[in-house]
Design a protein around this motif. Sequence first.
Motif, PDB file in Angstrom:
ATOM      1  N   MET A 142      38.145  46.634  45.368  1.00 12.26           N
ATOM      2  CA  MET A 142      37.584  45.362  44.729  1.00 12.26           C
ATOM      3  C   MET A 142      39.014  44.926  44.086  1.00 12.26           C
ATOM      4  O   MET A 142      39.684  45.454  43.364  1.00 12.26           O
ATOM      5  N   SER A 163      40.962  42.616  41.385  1.00 12.12           N
ATOM      6  CA  SER A 163      41.079  42.480  39.981  1.00 12.12           C
ATOM      7  C   SER A 163      40.290  41.139  39.564  1.00 12.12           C
ATOM      8  O   SER A 163      40.346  40.157  40.484  1.00 12.12           O
ATOM      9  N   ILE A 164      39.509  41.221  38.697  1.00 16.44           N
ATOM     10  CA  ILE A 164      38.756  39.811  38.425  1.00 16.44           C
ATOM     11  C   ILE A 164      38.966  39.365  36.974  1.00 16.44           C
ATOM     12  O   ILE A 164      39.344  40.474  35.951  1.00 16.44           O
ATOM     13  N   THR A 165      38.841  38.303  36.391  1.00 18.93           N
ATOM     14  CA  THR A 165      38.739  37.951  34.904  1.00 18.93           C
ATOM     15  C   THR A 165      37.494  37.627  34.717  1.00 18.93           C
ATOM     16  O   THR A 165      36.584  37.418  35.556  1.00 18.93           O
ATOM     17  N   TYR A 166      37.013  37.973  33.501  1.00 18.17           N
ATOM     18  CA  TYR A 166      35.578  37.911  33.149  1.00 18.17           C
ATOM     19  C   TYR A 166      35.292  37.113  31.930  1.00 18.17           C
ATOM     20  O   TYR A 166      36.113  37.309  31.016  1.00 18.17           O
ATOM     21  N   ILE A 176      28.103  34.298  37.230  1.00 18.85           N
ATOM     22  CA  ILE A 176      27.172  35.497  37.505  1.00 18.85           C
ATOM     23  C   ILE A 176      26.020  35.542  36.574  1.00 18.85           C
ATOM     24  O   ILE A 176      26.372  34.893  35.518  1.00 18.85           O
ATOM     25  N   ALA A 177      24.761  35.893  36.921  1.00 20.13           N
ATOM     26  CA  ALA A 177      23.878  36.101  36.047  1.00 20.13           C
ATOM     27  C   ALA A 177      23.489  37.572  35.948  1.00 20.13           C
ATOM     28  O   ALA A 177      24.349  38.321  35.235  1.00 20.13           O
ATOM     29  N   GLY A 178      22.465  37.966  36.537  1.00 20.36           N
ATOM     30  CA  GLY A 178      22.252  39.506  36.329  1.00 20.36           C
ATOM     31  C   GLY A 178      23.279  40.160  37.282  1.00 20.36           C
ATOM     32  O   GLY A 178      23.502  41.364  36.593  1.00 20.36           O
ATOM     33  N   THR A 183      22.966  41.340  40.133  1.00 27.38           N
ATOM     34  CA  THR A 183      22.481  42.540  40.976  1.00 27.38           C
ATOM     35  C   THR A 183      22.929  42.277  42.405  1.00 27.38           C
ATOM     36  O   THR A 183      23.120  43.169  43.334  1.00 27.38           O
ATOM     37  N   TYR A 215      27.514  41.693  42.317  1.00 24.69           N
ATOM     38  CA  TYR A 215      28.580  42.787  42.207  1.00 24.69           C
ATOM     39  C   TYR A 215      28.358  44.099  43.210  1.00 24.69           C
ATOM     40  O   TYR A 215      29.164  44.709  43.582  1.00 24.69           O
ATOM     41  N   ASP A 216      26.918  44.211  43.740  1.00 25.28           N
ATOM     42  CA  ASP A 216      26.665  44.891  44.805  1.00 25.28           C
ATOM     43  C   ASP A 216      27.588  44.781  45.934  1.00 25.28           C
ATOM     44  O   ASP A 216      28.180  45.509  46.513  1.00 25.28           O
ATOM     45  N   LYS A 262      31.353  45.474  45.626  1.00 24.56           N
ATOM     46  CA  LYS A 262      31.561  46.674  45.717  1.00 24.56           C
ATOM     47  C   LYS A 262      31.818  46.892  47.408  1.00 24.56           C
ATOM     48  O   LYS A 262      32.670  47.875  47.853  1.00 24.56           O
ATOM     49  N   LEU A 263      31.284  46.450  48.069  1.00 24.90           N
ATOM     50  CA  LEU A 263      31.399  46.249  49.467  1.00 24.90           C
ATOM     51  C   LEU A 263      32.304  45.449  49.917  1.00 24.90           C
ATOM     52  O   LEU A 263      32.677  45.681  51.308  1.00 24.90           O
ATOM     53  N   ASP A 280      30.123  34.481  33.443  1.00 26.75           N
ATOM     54  CA  ASP A 280      28.738  34.776  33.214  1.00 26.75           C
ATOM     55  C   ASP A 280      27.864  33.892  32.334  1.00 26.75           C
ATOM     56  O   ASP A 280      28.067  33.592  31.234  1.00 26.75           O
ATOM     57  N   ARG A 333      26.334  43.706  55.979  1.00 24.04           N
ATOM     58  CA  ARG A 333      26.703  44.791  54.671  1.00 24.04           C
ATOM     59  C   ARG A 333      27.619  45.734  55.197  1.00 24.04           C
ATOM     60  O   ARG A 333      27.887  46.578  54.169  1.00 24.04           O
ATOM     61  N   THR A 369      37.889  44.967  33.894  1.00 24.07           N
ATOM     62  CA  THR A 369      36.676  43.976  34.182  1.00 24.07           C
ATOM     63  C   THR A 369      35.673  44.193  35.209  1.00 24.07           C
ATOM     64  O   THR A 369      34.717  43.979  35.264  1.00 24.07           O
ATOM     65  N   ARG A 370      36.178  44.966  36.190  1.00 24.59           N
ATOM     66  CA  ARG A 370      35.572  45.365  37.533  1.00 24.59           C
ATOM     67  C   ARG A 370      34.456  46.685  37.277  1.00 24.59           C
ATOM     68  O   ARG A 370      33.746  46.952  37.977  1.00 24.59           O
ATOM     69  N   LEU A 388      24.978  48.857  38.814  1.00 21.80           N
ATOM     70  CA  LEU A 388      25.164  47.481  39.010  1.00 21.80           C
ATOM     71  C   LEU A 388      25.281  46.621  37.697  1.00 21.80           C
ATOM     72  O   LEU A 388      25.054  45.502  37.919  1.00 21.80           O
TER      73      LEU A 388
END
Lengths: 332, 229
Positions: free
Chosen positions: A1, A3-6, A29-31, A33, A36-37, A40-41, A51, A124, B92-93, B134
Amino acid sequence: MQSITYTCTDTPEAALAAFSNAGEGARFIAGGTTLYDLMKLGIETPAHIIDVSDIDGFDAIETEGDTLRIGAMARMADVAVHPVIRDEYPVLAESLLKAASQQIRNMAMVGGNLLQRTRCIYFRNGAGGISPCNKREPGSGCAAIGGLDRGQALLGASSACTAVFPGDWPVALIALGASVDVLGLNGRRTIPVAELYRLPGDTPHIEFSLTSDEIVTAITVPKWPARRSTYHKIRDRESYAFALVSAAVVLEMQGNTVLQARVALGGVASIPWRATEAETALVGHPLTRTRALAAGRAAFANARPGQHNAFKLTLGPEVIADALMIAAKRIA
Amino acid sequence: MSNEFQQEPAQPDDIQASEVMNDDQRATFLPMTRRETLGLGTFLTASAFLPMPSWAQQNTTLGTSPTRWEPGTTTRIATRVNGVPVNINIDTRASLLDMLRERLELVGAKKGCDHGQCGACTVHVDGRRVVSCLTLAAKVDGHEVTTVEGLSDGEILHPMQQAFIDHDALQCGYCTPGQIMAGIACVNEGNAMSPELIREYMSGNICRCGAYVGIVRAIEDAAREMGES
């Protein structure tokens, strides 16, 4: 993955400002699910995450007036047990309770759930995976066509993509003719939930009719008698699985005669699928199991099965028929 | 709340086991963790073939490595985990699960699938069950986290923990911390009123050993106990 800023924001203005300032690769981004899933892929690769789940007031559920207004940041678990939704709109409550697990329903929000992405196994399989996917990498091909297609779409698919829309909640919402309120850099607009989704055609990577700067802020459902409704979902196991076939049905009846019928399908189509052919086959007729099954068959008249999913031509009409009979027995 | 945890606020960059559980307390409780044993085993195996570096001979306190370097962009979060204030800079990840296991050495929550499909990582955020794999760690800023480590009152187990023992509700035990956290939430939500309801509302927790019969009985039993307490 990568790098990201949040950035967590608490007003819609701050969220849009953060989006503008972040530049390339910004995502709301909200929840989380789904996003983020898929991060990861290696399928989703945002650079900046903004957010919006904590925006004040965006989780309100308003039942006054002539529409039901559900804040996009209300959690699936909370909406499912709201007294008005549970008692007056069983199709909505059931579509939420039969989706995911309680853990995920506690995280996922009803706005984000509309934008859930496909569970197609080839999609996926991951970026750089051995299976081409036009949705993941436009123009690379579709490994599902002629592949393991038990979970692929029979309705709405194209020669570029047969991925199924996996959700439940949007299927129930389109049966009720719901709309979404959207906020973006160009202001606000309201669009029917059904128009959020794009058929794959030649561009399966473009799934939604929203632009990346737009946030779903609320879902509005026109109030109409929906106690005679249900969300019937058949899965490989009894709970916590995606639909093989699901049917959202809403009936308005006089005696045993159908005055109005709404039928929508999940698990079988590229987008949440309104089955108008089934509706037409019902209106004005007394509801019998035979009539219900005929309506179910009408919904699949134009279905195009692959190698491993033709069983849904039999299962699908039965699911619709069962759903209609369940809904009809309910007291309006 | 467990009295094994320090009560005073942790310092910034609080990332070590020593801030969650001090060394004296841990030495009494558990002389060496499983992770340390595994790590030491690897090290001893390797050291049979390699000359031992001088730092290794000096480093006698296992599990207390220097300040952790985070590889990507970081964000500062302030949260409470099992009642203990935690204030750290985290990638952050990172998931909440990785924060708990890799930064706070709370290894109760398990990484099963890492995609929200198995429930082994279930913890509570603000009293509600979530899958920590998650959940972005950044999202728990300002929120309260409870893990299986935060359930017992010293030697006195939470009724759900005791019920899992009483009903033999596990075989290998890998899914158990997640089952217990989900089970407690299931009871608190009012979704443990019948075996059917328990099965439905526990469907997000997979047990590959198939201890489901015991799990349902344990939750029924604990629900009665929790109602009385």
